[in-house]
Design an enzyme around this catalytic site. Structure first.
Site, short mmCIF file in Angstrom:
data_model
loop_
_atom_site.label_atom_id
_atom_site.label_comp_id
_atom_site.label_asym_id
_atom_site.label_seq_id
_atom_site.Cartn_x
_atom_site.Cartn_y
_atom_site.Cartn_z
N HIS A 2 40.96 80.86 19.92
CA HIS A 2 41.96 81.92 19.78
C HIS A 2 42.61 81.77 18.42
CE1 HIS A 2 42.68 82.70 24.35
NE2 HIS A 2 41.38 82.60 24.05
N GLU B 259 45.67 81.64 17.47
CA GLU B 259 46.74 80.64 17.43
C GLU B 259 46.19 79.22 17.35
OE1 GLU B 259 48.11 83.65 20.67
OE2 GLU B 259 46.23 82.99 19.79
N CYS C 189 48.62 83.43 25.25
CA CYS C 189 48.21 83.10 26.62
C CYS C 189 48.75 81.70 26.96
CB CYS C 189 46.68 83.12 26.71
SG CYS C 189 45.87 81.77 25.79
N CYS D 298 47.43 78.88 24.62
CA CYS D 298 48.04 78.90 23.29
C CYS D 298 49.52 78.56 23.35
CB CYS D 298 47.80 80.26 22.63
SG CYS D 298 46.05 80.54 22.25
#
Length: 150
Positions: free
Chosen positions: A52, A54, A82, A85
């Protein structure tokens, strides 16, 4: 001197991710007003569910700064993080989290599990939501609409 618009940089990363066929989410990590890392989603490209935006930005910043903890760092993300993260942000001890659009389905900051309100959360960043929300939301909606129309 004009202050950089870090969310615009995150949106540029999200747009680049969309061009790669990734879900358009971008992140920019800033320390002392300087960009230390920037990334867009790469889960499909890297065949890595943890890639992801992040997570990639945190990894890059940690590597560049040679530090496990990123105290004093601010993270700008186009979509509400999410749970994975949000946990990484907490573990990295990021000072401030700025995000654009809320994610009612997968978000874990102001939606869903609200990770930072959990009694087992050791560090919660200061949270600023709705920064660049319309642009981030429009980009995501356009991306998924185009996928449905194909």
């Amino acid at each position: 001197m004009k202050r950089p618009d870090f969310m615009s940089l995150a949106l540029a990363e999200a747009e680049a991710a969309a061009l790669r066929g990734e879900v358009p989410i971008g992140a920019v990590l800033v320390v002392d007003g300087a960009v230390v890392a920037r990334a867009g989603n790469r889960t499909r490209e890297l065949k890595d569910a943890t890639a992801h935006a992040e997570m990639l930005a945190i990894r890059e910043a940690s590597h560049r700064l040679d530090a496990e903890r990123l105290t004093g760092a601010d993270l700008y993300v186009t979509l509400e993080p999410c749970a994975m993260c949000a946990a990484a942000i907490s573990f990295a001890r990021i000072r401030r989290l700025y995000f654009g659009a809320a994610d009612e389905k997968g978000g874990a900051v102001v939606s869903g599990v609200r990770f930072y309100t959990s009694p087992t959360c050791h560090h919660a960043p200061d949270i600023y939501s709705g920064i660049g929300e319309q642009a981030a939301s429009d980009l995501l909606k356009r991306f998924f609409r185009e996928r449905r129309d194909d």
